[in-house]
Design an enzyme around this catalytic site. Structure first.
Site, short mmCIF file in Angstrom:
data_model
loop_
_atom_site.label_atom_id
_atom_site.label_comp_id
_atom_site.label_asym_id
_atom_site.label_seq_id
_atom_site.Cartn_x
_atom_site.Cartn_y
_atom_site.Cartn_z
N CYS A 1 0.83 -1.20 0.00
CA CYS A 1 0.00 0.00 0.00
C CYS A 1 0.87 1.26 0.00
O CYS A 1 1.81 1.37 -0.78
CB CYS A 1 -0.95 -0.05 1.20
N THR A 2 0.58 2.22 0.89
CA THR A 2 1.36 3.46 0.95
C THR A 2 2.75 3.25 1.52
O THR A 2 3.53 4.20 1.62
CB THR A 2 0.62 4.53 1.78
#
Length: 299
Positions: free
Chosen positions: A167-168
């Site tokens: 993800c981030t």
């Protein structure tokens, strides 16, 4: 909260008898007879263990590379599933030590508010075979601006067989410069612009591989990426065994989960929510960074 996860294959070995307790049998009191019987049982146990080990090797094969240490970076505000999905998958690797590595001693609090005690800290870890960097919210952005964290990632990356992000988490990995010139994926929010900021090329994939660097899209994609790494090094059968342990056969109740498969109104609403959450944090850290540079130049 101390996280402890049993090895799938280790459990399988117990169930199939590779590590079974010797079977107790009624024996005569004659000392010599007892010793002979005991010796035969030990030989049989050894033979059984050897046969089971051969069976396991025949089914799973041997890994491409020996993996002994697996580290997952954790911090306040990390997404629970971003680190727990890889933690569970890699926790099934026999012979490997899986560690949650925090920025500082003490409990860390996930984005959902759960407090967990990590295994160690970045000050105590100098090298790893696998490094996974999960994402989250405010803490992720802060980590991407933390030079101590970025220097530690660069140092550990020198010894890794695999370096990955969920993800981030790609924002943190990207900030190190290690993704420059590479094809990567990450959370959908401002993905193209954010990865371009780090000199990387965003591709809309569930997960990507570019050299030893693996990146995944948002949250649940980290599970797919972890299984793909497992398949790459330990083989398809090992990965299938872990998938069966998870009974991993996704069947979401509705279509969605990516920008292209989400109702436009829902996508717009979520985009605005993300902007409202992320942008003030990023702007504040950018201002602090500029002031820091200005202070250095004035010196």
């Amino acid at each position: 909260m101390k996280i402890m996860i049993c090895s799938l294959v280790g459990a399988a070995m117990l169930l199939t008898g590779c590590q079974k307790e010797p079977v107790k049998k009624e024996m005569h009191t004659n000392k010599n007879s007892v010793q002979k019987a005991s010796g035969k049982e030990q030989q049989q146990d050894a033979a059984d263990s050897g046969n089971h080990a051969l069976t396991m090797d025949a089914v799973f094969g041997k890994p491409k590379k020996e993996i002994r240490t697996i580290g997952i970076l954790v911090y306040d505000g990390v997404n629970d599933l971003d680190f727990m999905n890889p933690r569970y998958v890699f926790g099934q690797v026999v012979g490997a030590k899986v560690m949650l590595i925090a920025l500082k001693p003490g409990l860390f609090k996930t984005v959902s508010g759960i407090e967990i005690r990590p295994d160690t800290t970045i000050d105590e870890v100098q090298q790893l075979d696998i490094l996974i960097i999960p994402g989250g919210f405010k803490g992720t952005v802060e980590a991407a601006y933390n030079e101590k964290v970025l220097d530690w990632i660069r140092k550990v990356d020198q010894t890794t067989t695999y370096t990955g992000s969920v993800c981030t988490g790609a924002w943190i990995l990207g900030a190190t410069g290690l993704l420059k010139g590479r094809n990567v994926t990450t959370n959908w929010f401002d993905a193209t612009e954010k990865m371009a900021q780090y000199g990387a090329h965003f591709v809309q994939e569930r997960y990507t591989r570019d050299g030893k660097y693996w990146t995944s899209a948002g949250v649940t994609a980290g599970l797919d990426m972890s299984l793909a790494i497992l398949k790459d090094n330990w083989g398809s059968n090992y990965a299938q065994a872990v998938m069966l342990d998870l009974e991993y056969d996704p069947a979401p109740p509705i279509t969605g989960g990516t920008p292209g498969r989400t109702d436009p109104d829902v996508l717009q609403m979520m985009t605005e929510l993300y902007k409202a959450g992320f942008n003030p944090v990023i702007d504040s850290l950018e201002q602090r960074k500029k002031k820091g540079h200005a202070g250095k130049h004035s010196d």
